[in-house]
Design a protein around this motif. Structure first.
Motif, PDB file in Angstrom:
ATOM      1  N   SER A 162      -4.081 -10.433  -9.321  1.00 15.54           N
ATOM      2  CA  SER A 162      -3.369 -10.715  -8.073  1.00 15.54           C
ATOM      3  C   SER A 162      -3.044  -9.429  -7.325  1.00 15.54           C
ATOM      4  N   THR A 163      -2.777  -9.564  -6.023  1.00 14.73           N
ATOM      5  CA  THR A 163      -2.426  -8.426  -5.189  1.00 14.73           C
ATOM      6  C   THR A 163      -0.929  -8.447  -4.903  1.00 14.73           C
ATOM      7  N   LEU A 164      -0.335  -7.263  -4.903  1.00 14.34           N
ATOM      8  CA  LEU A 164       1.097  -7.111  -4.672  1.00 14.34           C
ATOM      9  C   LEU A 164       1.306  -6.161  -3.496  1.00 14.34           C
ATOM     10  N   TRP A 165       2.044  -6.632  -2.485  1.00 14.37           N
ATOM     11  CA  TRP A 165       2.419  -5.813  -1.335  1.00 14.37           C
ATOM     12  C   TRP A 165       3.925  -5.578  -1.392  1.00 14.37           C
ATOM     13  N   GLY A 166       4.362  -4.330  -1.247  1.00 15.47           N
ATOM     14  CA  GLY A 166       5.788  -4.054  -1.088  1.00 15.47           C
ATOM     15  C   GLY A 166       6.219  -4.456   0.309  1.00 15.47           C
ATOM     16  N   ILE A 167       5.631  -3.801   1.321  1.00 19.38           N
ATOM     17  CA  ILE A 167       5.859  -4.138   2.730  1.00 19.38           C
ATOM     18  C   ILE A 167       4.497  -4.323   3.379  1.00 19.38           C
ATOM     19  N   GLU A 168       4.301  -5.475   3.986  1.00 16.24           N
ATOM     20  CA  GLU A 168       3.060  -5.728   4.732  1.00 16.24           C
ATOM     21  C   GLU A 168       3.400  -5.885   6.202  1.00 16.24           C
ATOM     22  N   LEU A 169       2.760  -5.062   7.043  1.00 17.15           N
ATOM     23  CA  LEU A 169       2.940  -5.103   8.497  1.00 17.15           C
ATOM     24  C   LEU A 169       1.599  -5.448   9.130  1.00 17.15           C
ATOM     25  N   TYR A 180      -0.253  -2.472  -2.899  1.00 17.66           N
ATOM     26  CA  TYR A 180       0.040  -1.698  -1.700  1.00 17.66           C
ATOM     27  C   TYR A 180       1.551  -1.525  -1.616  1.00 17.66           C
ATOM     28  N   ALA A 181       2.031  -0.301  -1.615  1.00 20.55           N
ATOM     29  CA  ALA A 181       3.465  -0.094  -1.393  1.00 20.55           C
ATOM     30  C   ALA A 181       3.790  -0.456   0.051  1.00 20.55           C
ATOM     31  N   ILE A 182       3.098   0.179   1.017  1.00 20.94           N
ATOM     32  CA  ILE A 182       3.229  -0.158   2.437  1.00 20.94           C
ATOM     33  C   ILE A 182       1.831  -0.343   3.003  1.00 20.94           C
ATOM     34  N   ILE A 203       4.994   5.174  -7.034  1.00 21.90           N
ATOM     35  CA  ILE A 203       3.878   4.430  -7.626  1.00 21.90           C
ATOM     36  C   ILE A 203       3.640   4.870  -9.066  1.00 21.90           C
ATOM     37  N   ALA A 204       4.705   5.273  -9.733  1.00 23.75           N
ATOM     38  CA  ALA A 204       4.591   5.745 -11.108  1.00 23.75           C
ATOM     39  C   ALA A 204       4.200   4.631 -12.080  1.00 23.75           C
ATOM     40  N   THR A 205       4.552   3.384 -11.764  1.00 25.55           N
ATOM     41  CA  THR A 205       4.197   2.275 -12.643  1.00 25.55           C
ATOM     42  C   THR A 205       2.793   1.824 -12.319  1.00 25.55           C
ATOM     43  N   VAL A 206       1.876   2.078 -13.225  1.00 24.08           N
ATOM     44  CA  VAL A 206       0.486   1.714 -12.983  1.00 24.08           C
ATOM     45  C   VAL A 206       0.200   0.338 -13.551  1.00 24.08           C
ATOM     46  N   SER A 207      -0.883  -0.236 -13.095  1.00 21.77           N
ATOM     47  CA  SER A 207      -1.296  -1.535 -13.576  1.00 21.77           C
ATOM     48  C   SER A 207      -1.797  -1.425 -15.007  1.00 21.77           C
ATOM     49  N   PRO A 208      -1.616  -2.473 -15.796  1.00 20.00           N
ATOM     50  CA  PRO A 208      -1.979  -2.420 -17.212  1.00 20.00           C
ATOM     51  C   PRO A 208      -3.459  -2.695 -17.485  1.00 20.00           C
ATOM     52  N   THR A 209      -4.301  -2.691 -16.467  1.00 18.02           N
ATOM     53  CA  THR A 209      -5.725  -2.909 -16.679  1.00 18.02           C
ATOM     54  C   THR A 209      -6.487  -1.663 -16.267  1.00 18.02           C
ATOM     55  N   ASN A 254      -8.116  -1.402 -11.233  1.00 17.70           N
ATOM     56  CA  ASN A 254      -7.054  -1.642 -10.276  1.00 17.70           C
ATOM     57  C   ASN A 254      -7.100  -0.597  -9.168  1.00 17.70           C
ATOM     58  N   PHE A 255      -6.472  -0.940  -8.049  1.00 19.29           N
ATOM     59  CA  PHE A 255      -6.352  -0.050  -6.909  1.00 19.29           C
ATOM     60  C   PHE A 255      -4.885   0.020  -6.530  1.00 19.29           C
ATOM     61  N   ILE A 256      -4.362   1.235  -6.350  1.00 15.91           N
ATOM     62  CA  ILE A 256      -2.964   1.411  -5.968  1.00 15.91           C
ATOM     63  C   ILE A 256      -2.922   2.295  -4.724  1.00 15.91           C
ATOM     64  N   TYR A 257      -2.296   1.786  -3.661  1.00  8.31           N
ATOM     65  CA  TYR A 257      -2.179   2.504  -2.406  1.00  8.31           C
ATOM     66  C   TYR A 257      -0.696   2.737  -2.106  1.00  8.31           C
ATOM     67  N   GLY A 258      -0.303   3.964  -1.919  1.00  6.27           N
ATOM     68  CA  GLY A 258       1.064   4.251  -1.498  1.00  6.27           C
ATOM     69  C   GLY A 258       1.279   3.829  -0.058  1.00  6.27           C
ATOM     70  N   LEU A 259       0.354   4.230   0.823  1.00  7.52           N
ATOM     71  CA  LEU A 259       0.405   3.861   2.236  1.00  7.52           C
ATOM     72  C   LEU A 259      -1.018   3.589   2.706  1.00  7.52           C
ATOM     73  N   PHE A 260      -1.242   2.387   3.194  1.00  5.84           N
ATOM     74  CA  PHE A 260      -2.535   1.984   3.741  1.00  5.84           C
ATOM     75  C   PHE A 260      -2.323   1.659   5.205  1.00  5.84           C
ATOM     76  N   VAL A 261      -3.013   2.385   6.113  1.00  2.00           N
ATOM     77  CA  VAL A 261      -2.835   2.191   7.548  1.00  2.00           C
ATOM     78  C   VAL A 261      -4.200   2.025   8.194  1.00  2.00           C
ATOM     79  N   SER A 262      -4.342   1.004   9.044  1.00  2.99           N
ATOM     80  CA  SER A 262      -5.588   0.766   9.753  1.00  2.99           C
ATOM     81  C   SER A 262      -5.277   0.134  11.102  1.00  2.99           C
ATOM     82  N   GLY A 263      -6.108   0.416  12.111  1.00  6.05           N
ATOM     83  CA  GLY A 263      -5.906  -0.174  13.432  1.00  6.05           C
ATOM     84  C   GLY A 263      -7.072   0.129  14.328  1.00  6.05           C
ATOM     85  N   ASN A 264      -7.225  -0.649  15.401  1.00 12.63           N
ATOM     86  CA  ASN A 264      -8.370  -0.459  16.283  1.00 12.63           C
ATOM     87  C   ASN A 264      -7.985  -0.216  17.738  1.00 12.63           C
ATOM     88  N   SER A 265      -6.770   0.212  17.996  1.00  9.58           N
ATOM     89  CA  SER A 265      -6.335   0.438  19.369  1.00  9.58           C
ATOM     90  C   SER A 265      -6.732   1.840  19.824  1.00  9.58           C
TER      91      SER A 265
END
Length: 195
Positions: free
Chosen positions: A116-123, A146-148, A168-174, A177-188
């Protein structure tokens, strides 16, 4: 389950509520607090904790909000109980807002199981929205985390993400996995994010 359901309200203050110890075996979506199409609404100083959703879970969801705050909320120790399907969990799920301040929220120690995927804050698709001074820490996901997460495909701008703390010190137990502290994308072309 719905901890709180708030649709089409004006000049509303949602403050000081505690939503905890809810459990569901349902495969449908559960919400701690669902807020849709609200104007001049402040969602401040609430607690969503110790819930055990089976399927998809949004602790606090704000959809098409206009002119308000999401401030000082605590989202902690919400653990998805599924071990057989890919269900997702979001701490703060803020989609299509205009003129919203998101600050001083704490999203700590939430967990998804299986793939499963876990988002801390999704904008998503924000306009004139500030996300600042939030804490996302000790999240645990068996797949993607994704943290943010900030995605703007609407072309709107004047959004900021600043002074947030991500642990993001707690890693996934597998091993996969992919861990992103901050993921930002946009097309403006006007630059939808200031980070």
């Amino acid at each position: 389950f719905y901890g709180m359901y708030n649709w089409y309200t004006f000049d509303t203050r949602i403050s000081g509520n505690v939503i905890r110890d809810n459990w569901t075996g349902s495969t449908s979506v559960s919400w701690g607090m669902q807020n849709w199409y609200n104007t001049r609404t402040n969602i401040d100083n609430n607690i969503v904790r110790d819930n055990q959703p089976f399927a998809n879970f949004d602790a606090i969801e704000c959809f098409f909000g206009s002119t308000g705050t999401v401030t000082g909320n605590l989202i902690t120790n919400n653990v998805s109980t599924t071990t057989t399907s890919s269900y997702n969990q979001r701490g703060l799920d803020i989609q299509n807002p205009t003129n919203i301040l998101i600050n001083r929220n704490q999203i700590i120690g939430n967990e998804t199981r299986f793939s499963s995927t876990l988002w801390g804050i999704e904008l998503r698709n924000t306009n004139n929205t500030q996300c600042e001074s939030n804490l996302v820490a000790r999240q645990r996901s068996f797949s993607t985390q994704y943290a943010i997460y900030a995605l703007n495909s609407s072309g709107a701008g004047n959004n900021t993400i600043d002074n947030n703390t991500v642990d993001i010190a707690t890693v996934s137990p597998t091993t996969f996995n992919f861990i992103y502290g901050l993921f930002v994308s946009g097309n403006s072309t006007t630059g939808p994010w200031r980070v």
